[in-house]
Design a protein around this motif. Structure first.
Motif, PDB file in Angstrom:
ATOM      1  N   VAL A 232       6.773  58.928 -49.455  1.00 21.32           N
ATOM      2  CA  VAL A 232       6.778  57.990 -49.055  1.00 21.32           C
ATOM      3  C   VAL A 232       6.895  56.442 -50.186  1.00 21.32           C
ATOM      4  O   VAL A 232       6.456  54.894 -49.787  1.00 21.32           O
ATOM      5  CB  VAL A 232       6.184  57.686 -47.821  1.00 21.32           C
ATOM      6  CG1 VAL A 232       5.951  59.227 -46.985  1.00 21.32           C
ATOM      7  CG2 VAL A 232       4.824  58.256 -48.841  1.00 21.32           C
ATOM      8  N   TRP A 233       6.138  57.015 -51.169  1.00 22.84           N
ATOM      9  CA  TRP A 233       6.065  55.963 -52.489  1.00 22.84           C
ATOM     10  C   TRP A 233       6.793  55.611 -54.109  1.00 22.84           C
ATOM     11  O   TRP A 233       6.975  56.679 -54.299  1.00 22.84           O
ATOM     12  CB  TRP A 233       4.259  55.372 -53.358  1.00 22.84           C
ATOM     13  CG  TRP A 233       3.970  57.281 -53.123  1.00 22.84           C
ATOM     14  CD1 TRP A 233       4.309  58.365 -53.366  1.00 22.84           C
ATOM     15  CD2 TRP A 233       2.365  58.059 -52.590  1.00 22.84           C
ATOM     16  NE1 TRP A 233       4.057  59.015 -53.596  1.00 22.84           N
ATOM     17  CE2 TRP A 233       2.389  59.500 -52.828  1.00 22.84           C
ATOM     18  CE3 TRP A 233       1.606  57.540 -52.300  1.00 22.84           C
ATOM     19  CZ2 TRP A 233       1.508  60.091 -52.992  1.00 22.84           C
ATOM     20  CZ3 TRP A 233       0.236  58.060 -51.459  1.00 22.84           C
ATOM     21  CH2 TRP A 233       0.509  59.706 -52.111  1.00 22.84           C
ATOM     22  N   GLN A 234       6.616  54.796 -54.418  1.00 26.67           N
ATOM     23  CA  GLN A 234       7.175  54.813 -55.830  1.00 26.67           C
ATOM     24  C   GLN A 234       5.959  54.127 -56.210  1.00 26.67           C
ATOM     25  O   GLN A 234       5.461  53.429 -55.919  1.00 26.67           O
ATOM     26  CB  GLN A 234       8.587  54.137 -55.339  1.00 26.67           C
ATOM     27  CG  GLN A 234       9.172  54.201 -54.724  1.00 26.67           C
ATOM     28  CD  GLN A 234      10.677  52.955 -55.274  1.00 26.67           C
ATOM     29  OE1 GLN A 234      11.555  53.453 -55.898  1.00 26.67           O
ATOM     30  NE2 GLN A 234      11.085  52.657 -54.198  1.00 26.67           N
ATOM     31  N   PRO A 235       6.126  54.184 -57.650  1.00 27.72           N
ATOM     32  CA  PRO A 235       5.746  53.744 -58.802  1.00 27.72           C
ATOM     33  C   PRO A 235       5.135  52.036 -58.749  1.00 27.72           C
ATOM     34  O   PRO A 235       6.161  51.080 -58.194  1.00 27.72           O
ATOM     35  CB  PRO A 235       6.174  53.637 -60.308  1.00 27.72           C
ATOM     36  CG  PRO A 235       7.060  55.131 -60.373  1.00 27.72           C
ATOM     37  CD  PRO A 235       7.093  54.665 -58.532  1.00 27.72           C
ATOM     38  N   GLY A 236       4.277  51.413 -59.174  1.00 28.94           N
ATOM     39  CA  GLY A 236       4.289  49.694 -58.031  1.00 28.94           C
ATOM     40  C   GLY A 236       2.981  49.706 -56.466  1.00 28.94           C
ATOM     41  O   GLY A 236       2.422  48.833 -56.619  1.00 28.94           O
ATOM     42  N   ASP A 237       3.943  50.670 -55.824  1.00 24.95           N
ATOM     43  CA  ASP A 237       2.999  50.812 -54.145  1.00 24.95           C
ATOM     44  C   ASP A 237       1.600  50.847 -54.709  1.00 24.95           C
ATOM     45  O   ASP A 237       0.949  51.427 -55.461  1.00 24.95           O
ATOM     46  CB  ASP A 237       3.622  51.311 -53.704  1.00 24.95           C
ATOM     47  CG  ASP A 237       5.198  51.847 -53.357  1.00 24.95           C
ATOM     48  OD1 ASP A 237       4.813  50.099 -52.750  1.00 24.95           O
ATOM     49  OD2 ASP A 237       5.402  51.854 -52.860  1.00 24.95           O
ATOM     50  N   LEU A 238       0.560  49.899 -54.035  1.00 26.55           N
ATOM     51  CA  LEU A 238      -0.561  49.480 -54.054  1.00 26.55           C
ATOM     52  C   LEU A 238      -1.527  51.192 -52.993  1.00 26.55           C
ATOM     53  O   LEU A 238      -0.923  51.370 -51.619  1.00 26.55           O
ATOM     54  CB  LEU A 238      -1.194  48.917 -53.475  1.00 26.55           C
ATOM     55  CG  LEU A 238      -0.633  47.584 -54.601  1.00 26.55           C
ATOM     56  CD1 LEU A 238      -0.927  46.053 -53.913  1.00 26.55           C
ATOM     57  CD2 LEU A 238      -1.166  47.906 -56.099  1.00 26.55           C
ATOM     58  N   VAL A 239      -2.725  51.756 -52.957  1.00 27.89           N
ATOM     59  CA  VAL A 239      -2.997  52.112 -51.802  1.00 27.89           C
ATOM     60  C   VAL A 239      -4.018  52.377 -51.562  1.00 27.89           C
ATOM     61  O   VAL A 239      -5.186  52.005 -52.776  1.00 27.89           O
ATOM     62  CB  VAL A 239      -2.937  53.426 -52.412  1.00 27.89           C
ATOM     63  CG1 VAL A 239      -4.249  54.957 -52.022  1.00 27.89           C
ATOM     64  CG2 VAL A 239      -1.135  54.408 -52.942  1.00 27.89           C
TER      65      VAL A 239
END
Lengths: 247, 245
Positions: free
Chosen positions: B231-238
């Motif tokens: 569901v995520w890619q580099p750069g996504d915030l958590v």
């Protein structure tokens, strides 16, 4: 069902990525279809044919009292005892598709003397090493705490453990050195990245032999050139086309 | 910019079909630090994971390296060519990719998602956590460790370890937590365990051994069951949020 399991194996699982990278393709060519194969670990099952049928076994040459890498035809009621794997830790089983006896799909056998018919050996070739001194021909023993995630070896002499590193990509066959100094070979279910230093990589063709190693077995790691490792891959790929003949 | 990069990328074969491109400006791996590489901005990381090597080889991103893994079918092609030429071409490909990111795509929007993860942080039958260990190493209370974690916005640095796992880095300016890995990994960490290891936070996607410091547990999973993609890619915030009972 045409084949019953009379006694189950210690572990028998369908594997898309068998530890022997050629087993799936060879056995599928033998049986003339494309399906997952079963990887049996430590012991195999006792099987009984309830009707006339065929199956194929993948194992190191000479380990089992049955022919390998070719169809085995069974008559109704015939049993196959695969409990003892003859010194190999894994064997592979493949069954023909249900339509086989209707459609008469072509079956093939691997010719005698084909390089794909390999014996288990005490030598694992490496296509890359970080430091030649790490593997100076000494024997490493496979530890019991080994599975498809990782194969743990006891170093023959005190090896200075590796420090942790920023995580780097890992592939099946990569050898990591954790702080304990006992190397771990990353298995097909192993991590995609690892935080221990990679010290070597097992040559792709040697992964077949790795699949057969039992806990307690000793191996010597031997460096070969990258070109030699690629040539060996091509030899086995050529054999896959050349050495599977109609039967 | 380009000349600058040139000297910093080196290539070496680590198997017959795997080439490691290593860059020495990678993130700092000292515990608790959050320095992002000058080269590896989130945008570049995302671009790398979305890239195909011209030869069709797989591209896998690590913290300080990119590995290019050629398929079994490419073996003949690899053997036919000079290995140093392949290394030089691959370094060139990577430099071009970095160069494009620094120039052509400079103003492109990263379109980062923000993912909220609800989690439980108390000891339970499912997990025994390492908050006391971390409290001791950081010379603060366990409560303060949790407060720092919950006050941190993480960014997906890169994926790896297992399918569905991401290495989460604290955004610069976040409160620091030192997290030394266990000398002997736990034999079994449950799926969904939230853990700190070195400069990273991560969530174990499946039951298995693990050496990171467990702080909590989430029921969320990060592979989309519809397409099998993460569901995520580099750069996504958590951002982590404590579940309210």
């Amino acid at each position: 069902m045409t084949i019953e399991v009379i006694k189950p194996a210690a572990s028998m699982r369908s594997q898309i990525c068998p530890m022997d990278p050629w087993a799936r393709r060879i056995l599928n060519l033998v049986l003339g279809h494309n399906a997952d194969i079963l990887e049996c670990t430590l012991t195999g099952p006792i099987l009984r044919a309830s009707t006339r049928t065929a199956l194929a076994i993948g194992a190191p040459e000479g380990a089992l009292p049955y022919p390998v890498w070719e169809p085995i035809f069974l008559s109704a009621g015939e049993e196959l005892d695969l409990r003892r794997l003859g010194g190999s830790s894994r064997i592979y089983l493949a069954f023909p598709s249900p339509s086989y006896f209707v459609a008469s799909a072509p079956m093939r056998k691997l010719t005698n003397g084909s390089p794909l018919r390999a014996k288990k050996s005490g030598c694992l070739e490496l296509s890359w090493v970080a430091d030649d001194a790490l593997f100076s021909g000494a024997a490493f023993k496979l530890l019991a705490a080994s599975d498809r995630r990782g194969l743990r070896y006891a170093a023959p002499t005190e090896v200075k453990g590796g420090r942790e590193i920023p995580p780097e990509p890992m592939t099946y066959g990569a050898i990591q050195l954790p702080p304990s100094g006992n190397p771990i070979i990353v298995g097909p279910d192993g991590p995609l990245t690892g935080g221990y230093r990679r010290i070597a990589t097992v040559a792709y063709t040697s992964l077949r032999n790795l699949a057969w190693q039992l806990p307690g077995d000793q191996v010597a790691f031997v460096k070969i050139s990258r070109e030699a490792a690629l040539k060996q891959v091509l030899d086995l790929e050529d054999a896959l086309v050349r050495d599977l003949v109609s039967c | 910019m380009k000349d600058n990069i040139m000297n910093k990328i080196s290539g070496r074969w680590v198997s017959e079909r795997e080439l490691a491109l290593e860059f020495n400006l990678g993130i700092n791996c000292e515990p608790g630090t959050t320095n992002q590489s000058q080269l590896l901005t989130s945008k570049v990381r995302r671009k790398i994971t979305q890239s195909r090597h011209p030869a069709g080889a797989a591209v896998v991103l690590g913290a300080k390296s990119v590995h290019i893994i050629w398929s079994l079918e490419s073996s003949a092609g690899l053997l036919a060519r000079d290995s140093q030429t392949i290394v030089a071409e691959s370094i060139q490909w990577f430099e071009d990719l970095l160069h494009d990111s620094a120039n052509k795509d400079k103003n492109a929007d990263l379109a980062a998602k923000k993912i909220l993860i609800t989690a439980r942080y108390a000891d339970s039958a499912e997990i025994s956590h390492d908050l006391e260990k971390l409290a001791g190493e950081n010379k603060i209370s366990a409560t303060e460790i949790l407060q720092r974690h919950l006050a941190t916005t993480y960014v997906v640095a890169f994926c790896g370890f297992q399918p569905g796992f991401a290495y989460l880095e604290a955004l610069p300016g976040s409160p620091k937590i030192k997290a030394l890995r266990h000398d002997t990994p736990r034999a079994k960490v449950p799926a969904g365990a939230i853990a700190l290891g070195g400069p990273y936070c991560g969530i174990y996607p499946a039951d298995g051994p693990g050496g990171w410091n467990i702080i909590g547990l989430t029921g969320m999973r990060f592979i989309d069951p519809l397409n099998g993609q993460e569901v995520w890619q580099p750069g996504d915030l958590v951002q982590f949020v404590e579940e309210v009972k």
